[in-house]
Write a protein that holds these residues in place. Structure first.
Motif, PDB file in Angstrom:
ATOM      1  N   ARG A  87     -15.620  93.874  42.559  1.00 60.56           N
ATOM      2  CA  ARG A  87     -15.498  94.573  41.296  1.00 60.56           C
ATOM      3  C   ARG A  87     -14.153  94.269  40.637  1.00 60.56           C
ATOM      4  N   LYS A  88     -13.310  94.329  41.642  1.00 60.70           N
ATOM      5  CA  LYS A  88     -11.966  93.762  40.902  1.00 60.70           C
ATOM      6  C   LYS A  88     -12.062  92.369  40.036  1.00 60.70           C
ATOM      7  N   ARG A  89     -12.741  91.534  40.825  1.00 66.26           N
ATOM      8  CA  ARG A  89     -12.741  90.191  40.177  1.00 66.26           C
ATOM      9  C   ARG A  89     -13.647  90.195  38.827  1.00 66.26           C
ATOM     10  N   THR A  90     -14.426  91.148  38.978  1.00 64.89           N
ATOM     11  CA  THR A  90     -15.290  91.554  37.757  1.00 64.89           C
ATOM     12  C   THR A  90     -14.542  92.078  36.492  1.00 64.89           C
ATOM     13  N   ARG A  91     -13.779  93.068  36.920  1.00 64.73           N
ATOM     14  CA  ARG A  91     -12.958  93.543  35.820  1.00 64.73           C
ATOM     15  C   ARG A  91     -11.979  92.517  35.292  1.00 64.73           C
ATOM     16  N   LYS A  92     -11.170  91.908  36.137  1.00 66.67           N
ATOM     17  CA  LYS A  92     -10.343  90.727  35.689  1.00 66.67           C
ATOM     18  C   LYS A  92     -11.128  89.726  34.753  1.00 66.67           C
ATOM     19  N   THR A  93     -12.242  89.375  35.214  1.00 68.90           N
ATOM     20  CA  THR A  93     -13.075  88.393  34.383  1.00 68.90           C
ATOM     21  C   THR A  93     -13.557  88.803  33.035  1.00 68.90           C
ATOM     22  N   ARG A  94     -13.816  90.180  33.100  1.00 76.14           N
ATOM     23  CA  ARG A  94     -14.115  90.777  31.915  1.00 76.14           C
ATOM     24  C   ARG A  94     -13.041  90.830  30.771  1.00 76.14           C
ATOM     25  N   ARG A  95     -11.832  91.155  31.284  1.00 77.26           N
ATOM     26  CA  ARG A  95     -10.733  91.067  30.251  1.00 77.26           C
ATOM     27  C   ARG A  95     -10.590  89.757  30.083  1.00 77.26           C
ATOM     28  N   ARG A  96     -10.488  88.819  30.987  1.00 82.04           N
ATOM     29  CA  ARG A  96     -10.229  87.321  30.548  1.00 82.04           C
ATOM     30  C   ARG A  96     -11.066  86.827  29.465  1.00 82.04           C
ATOM     31  N   CYS A  97     -12.577  87.235  29.939  1.00 81.37           N
ATOM     32  CA  CYS A  97     -13.354  86.908  28.966  1.00 81.37           C
ATOM     33  C   CYS A  97     -13.052  87.617  27.313  1.00 81.37           C
ATOM     34  N   MET A  98     -12.751  88.684  27.253  1.00 82.35           N
ATOM     35  CA  MET A  98     -12.369  89.484  26.003  1.00 82.35           C
ATOM     36  C   MET A  98     -11.181  88.711  25.454  1.00 82.35           C
ATOM     37  N   ARG A  99     -10.135  88.406  26.090  1.00 80.28           N
ATOM     38  CA  ARG A  99      -9.040  87.674  25.773  1.00 80.28           C
ATOM     39  C   ARG A  99      -9.328  86.223  25.005  1.00 80.28           C
ATOM     40  N   MET A 100     -10.261  85.612  25.763  1.00 80.14           N
ATOM     41  CA  MET A 100     -10.707  84.251  25.393  1.00 80.14           C
ATOM     42  C   MET A 100     -11.626  84.461  24.074  1.00 80.14           C
ATOM     43  N   ARG A 101     -12.598  85.347  24.024  1.00 80.08           N
ATOM     44  CA  ARG A 101     -13.345  85.552  22.792  1.00 80.08           C
ATOM     45  C   ARG A 101     -12.679  86.071  21.983  1.00 80.08           C
ATOM     46  N   ARG A 102     -11.545  86.805  21.790  1.00 81.40           N
ATOM     47  CA  ARG A 102     -10.438  86.929  20.534  1.00 81.40           C
ATOM     48  C   ARG A 102      -9.869  85.872  20.286  1.00 81.40           C
ATOM     49  N   ARG A 103      -9.301  85.145  21.306  1.00 81.99           N
ATOM     50  CA  ARG A 103      -8.637  83.725  20.715  1.00 81.99           C
ATOM     51  C   ARG A 103      -9.690  83.001  19.943  1.00 81.99           C
ATOM     52  N   GLY A 104     -11.098  82.718  20.663  1.00 80.39           N
ATOM     53  CA  GLY A 104     -12.019  82.029  19.962  1.00 80.39           C
ATOM     54  C   GLY A 104     -12.435  82.470  18.495  1.00 80.39           C
ATOM     55  N   ASN A 105     -12.428  83.754  18.283  1.00 85.75           N
ATOM     56  CA  ASN A 105     -12.727  84.366  16.984  1.00 85.75           C
ATOM     57  C   ASN A 105     -11.527  83.936  16.098  1.00 85.75           C
ATOM     58  N   GLU A 106     -10.314  84.042  16.664  1.00 82.55           N
ATOM     59  CA  GLU A 106      -9.230  83.708  15.681  1.00 82.55           C
ATOM     60  C   GLU A 106      -9.311  82.289  15.235  1.00 82.55           C
ATOM     61  N   ASP A 107      -9.642  81.452  16.132  1.00 85.82           N
ATOM     62  CA  ASP A 107      -9.746  80.089  15.777  1.00 85.82           C
ATOM     63  C   ASP A 107     -10.726  79.785  14.924  1.00 85.82           C
ATOM     64  N   GLU A 108     -11.915  80.729  14.922  1.00 83.18           N
ATOM     65  CA  GLU A 108     -12.961  80.430  14.058  1.00 83.18           C
ATOM     66  C   GLU A 108     -12.720  81.159  12.594  1.00 83.18           C
ATOM     67  N   GLY A 109     -11.611  81.865  12.638  1.00 89.50           N
ATOM     68  CA  GLY A 109     -11.599  82.540  11.197  1.00 89.50           C
ATOM     69  C   GLY A 109     -11.110  83.808  11.492  1.00 89.50           C
TER      70      GLY A 109
END
Length: 411
Positions: A59-81
């Protein structure tokens, strides 16, 4: 590294000694020991790992992974505009009201690199802004250069009728630090009421300009007299619910310079102190209505379903039948008026009770009760029996008043 799977009969020892290859020297063996039907305990390095501990770590790994994915998604969105500043995104259609010197709107437009999705408004006219705030003119020019739409003379209490706004809908509607003016101390009751009236007007108008999944934001000081504004209670009156409350930090919006907005010190900044952004959404009225309907425990159906019967309930306890204790028709009958005596004979005193529990009146009462629950959910805590009892009492009182009036007029 060799991996061995032990059979249920042989056990763990077979992994190193049986038909499968033993683990290489210095390399921990990994095996699966079957236990019961379809249940397995992971064995790592010769040690059993309990399922509960494994689940907790997972569960702890899942929460950390979810937060990491959200950060990566936000960075990806910024890269896309898509770009973010604080709580707001460049892809959102944003209406900013009461912005004063337009520094908050300019902070968003600068961070996004474009103001195409921004509509910035002020209560003051353009001429008044130039006199009040030293940097307002340049802020407005920069906003327009970045493609933002700027309106002046927009009152939050009537903006839903404005020609340029009434046909538009927004993802976010933002009002930072609403204030009704300096007409007394902040802790005085009449000042708090003025502020609450302003916020009511804002909520009432903003909900009409909001997209279905949009949010209405209010940045507001907290603590002391500011908590007496009771934003959540005011919003609830306009079918708005609080979905999130986050701390407001001025540092998140570079260039933002809050102004007093009124009085001789209108161009001076005021201390923010502890403050938060309150985020509201429009409540799902259909879902809420369905929940309220279920809460009553009543089922209204058009085709042959059961529903409470007035005849089954009988007369509400403690209430005598209307005029039931009167055995003589001469008590209220004016003497010498045969037409009234004939009316009493045609409509005996007990007739009202019979009609109240007739099938015809039964249906009308049920429809009235159902409509009351739909139109004003939560306005009354009556169940159906209490509703009948109240209507019965009103019928008795009305019949009594009517007959006394007739008796008096015929004297």
């Amino acid at each position: 590294m060799a991996v061995g799977a032990a059979s249920p009969a042989v056990g763990h020892a077979a992994a190193g000694a049986g038909g499968e290859a033993a683990p290489a020297e210095g390399v921990p063996g990994i095996g699966v020991e079957a236990k019961g039907k379809g249940k397995a305990v992971l064995v790592e390095g010769g040690r059993r790992q309990s399922p509960s501990k494994g689940m907790g770590r997972r569960r702890k790994r899942t929460r950390k992974t979810r937060r990491r994915c959200m950060r990566m998604r936000r960075r990806g969105n910024e890269d896309e505009g898509e770009k973010w500043l604080g709580q707001y995104s460049s892809t959102q259609s944003i209406l900013l009201v009461g912005d004063g010197n337009f520094s908050f709107s300019l902070a968003l437009a600068t961070a996004f690199g474009s103001g195409a999705n921004l509509v910035a408004t002020s209560l003051d006219t353009y001429e008044a802004l130039r006199k009040k705030y030293s940097g307002a003119d340049s802020n407005i020019m920069n906003l327009k250069r970045l493609g933002a739409t700027v309106f002046h003379g927009i009152d939050v209490k009537t903006m839903k009728f404005h020609t340029d706004l009434k046909n538009r809908r927004f993802d976010r509607i933002v009002y930072n630090f609403p204030h009704a003016g300096f007409k007394g101390k902040e802790y005085e009751a009449h000042m708090i009421n003025l502020h609450k009236k302003l916020v009511k007007g804002y909520f009432d108008n903003a909900r009409h300009l909001l997209r279905p999944c949009g949010e209405i934001h209010v940045s507001h000081k907290t603590g002391g007299s500011y908590d007496k504004w009771d934003l959540e209670c005011i919003a609830a009156k306009f079918s708005l619910i609080l979905v999130e409350k986050v701390g407001f930090r001025k540092a998140d919006y570079p260039g933002y310079d809050q102004k007093r907005g009124d009085g001789p010190m209108c161009n001076k900044s005021f201390p923010l102190g502890t403050c938060s952004t309150f985020k509201f959404k429009i409540r799902d009225l259909k879902k809420r209505k369905g929940q309220n309907w279920k809460r009553t425990g009543l089922v209204l159906s058009l085709g042959g379903s059961t529903r409470p019967s007035l005849n089954a309930l009988g007369a509400p306890g403690g209430i005598p039948p209307p005029m039931g204790g009167i055995t003589s028709t001469t008590l209220l009958t004016p003497q010498g008026h045969p037409w009234y005596e004939q009316r009493i004979i045609a409509e005996p005193l007990g007739g009202t009770t019979d009609y109240f529990f007739s099938q015809e009146y039964q249906g009308s009462l049920w429809r009235e009760y159902a409509m009351l629950r739909q139109v004003m959910p939560g306005a009354t805590s009556w169940n159906y029996s209490a509703f009948l009892e109240n209507r019965y009492r009103e019928s008795v009182q009305k019949q009594e008043r009517l007959r006394r009036l007739i008796a008096y007029s015929c004297q």
